[in-house]
Design a protein around this motif. Structure first.
Motif, PDB file in Angstrom:
ATOM      1  N   PRO A  49       0.804  -1.224   0.000  1.00  0.00           N
ATOM      2  CA  PRO A  49       0.000   0.000   0.000  1.00  0.00           C
ATOM      3  C   PRO A  49       0.841   1.279   0.000  1.00  0.00           C
ATOM      4  CG  PRO A  49      -0.270  -1.172   2.085  1.00  0.00           C
ATOM      5  CD  PRO A  49       0.523  -2.048   1.177  1.00  0.00           C
ATOM      6  N   LEU A  50       1.968   1.258   0.715  1.00  0.00           N
ATOM      7  CA  LEU A  50       2.812   2.454   0.711  1.00  0.00           C
ATOM      8  C   LEU A  50       3.529   2.628  -0.624  1.00  0.00           C
ATOM      9  CD1 LEU A  50       4.244   2.367   4.332  1.00  0.00           C
ATOM     10  CD2 LEU A  50       2.465   3.844   3.399  1.00  0.00           C
ATOM     11  N   ARG A  56       2.041   7.563  -6.618  1.00  0.00           N
ATOM     12  CA  ARG A  56       1.179   8.708  -6.938  1.00  0.00           C
ATOM     13  C   ARG A  56       1.826  10.045  -6.603  1.00  0.00           C
ATOM     14  NH1 ARG A  56      -4.849   6.764  -5.083  1.00  0.00           N
ATOM     15  NH2 ARG A  56      -4.799   4.793  -6.203  1.00  0.00           N
ATOM     16  N   MET A  57       2.939  10.012  -5.877  1.00  0.00           N
ATOM     17  CA  MET A  57       3.604  11.245  -5.451  1.00  0.00           C
ATOM     18  C   MET A  57       4.747  11.609  -6.390  1.00  0.00           C
ATOM     19  SD  MET A  57       4.189  10.687  -1.416  1.00  0.00           S
ATOM     20  CE  MET A  57       2.875  10.421  -0.272  1.00  0.00           C
ATOM     21  N   THR A  58       5.080  12.871  -6.386  1.00  0.00           N
ATOM     22  CA  THR A  58       6.307  13.298  -7.061  1.00  0.00           C
ATOM     23  C   THR A  58       7.486  12.912  -6.165  1.00  0.00           C
ATOM     24  OG1 THR A  58       6.313  15.481  -6.031  1.00  0.00           O
ATOM     25  CG2 THR A  58       5.105  15.261  -8.119  1.00  0.00           C
ATOM     26  N   PRO A  59       8.677  12.807  -6.701  1.00  0.00           N
ATOM     27  CA  PRO A  59       9.822  12.460  -5.852  1.00  0.00           C
ATOM     28  C   PRO A  59      10.036  13.446  -4.695  1.00  0.00           C
ATOM     29  CG  PRO A  59      10.410  12.188  -8.148  1.00  0.00           C
ATOM     30  CD  PRO A  59       9.047  12.828  -8.118  1.00  0.00           C
ATOM     31  N   GLU A  60       9.820  14.713  -4.946  1.00  0.00           N
ATOM     32  CA  GLU A  60      10.005  15.714  -3.901  1.00  0.00           C
ATOM     33  C   GLU A  60       8.998  15.519  -2.774  1.00  0.00           C
ATOM     34  OE1 GLU A  60       9.625  16.493  -7.163  1.00  0.00           O
ATOM     35  OE2 GLU A  60      11.676  17.056  -7.662  1.00  0.00           O
ATOM     36  N   THR A  61       7.755  15.231  -3.122  1.00  0.00           N
ATOM     37  CA  THR A  61       6.724  15.004  -2.117  1.00  0.00           C
ATOM     38  C   THR A  61       7.022  13.742  -1.319  1.00  0.00           C
ATOM     39  OG1 THR A  61       5.116  16.052  -3.582  1.00  0.00           O
ATOM     40  CG2 THR A  61       4.243  14.782  -1.748  1.00  0.00           C
TER      41      THR A  61
END
Length: 76
Positions: A49-50, A56-61
């Motif tokens: 799940p993680l 779904r996130m950008t690398p920075e996020t």
């Protein structure tokens, strides 16, 4: 990518810090083994799940979320 680093740190950290964990929690050798199994299983259960969340996130996020979770863990 940061999730993979955290998972490796958790699983290898238990073996490296085993004597300290054992003394701090008052565990026997069998108790430390069960603790290591619990850490490994929780890491395995959380990786899917993680991993999907990380996709779904950008690398920075993702890096900011990892540092934020680490800061919360260290503050408590």
């Amino acid at each position: 990518m940061s999730a993979m680093g955290v998972a490796a740190l958790m699983t290898s950290g238990v073996s490296a810090l085993g004597p300290l964990i054992r003394a701090d929690l008052g565990l026997s050798m069998a108790g430390l083994g069960l603790f290591a199994v619990a850490v490994f299983l929780s890491t395995a259960a959380g990786s899917v799940p993680l991993g999907r969340l990380a996709d779904r996130m950008t690398p920075e996020t993702g890096v900011a979320a990892t540092y934020g979770c680490a800061a919360l863990g260290l503050a408590g």
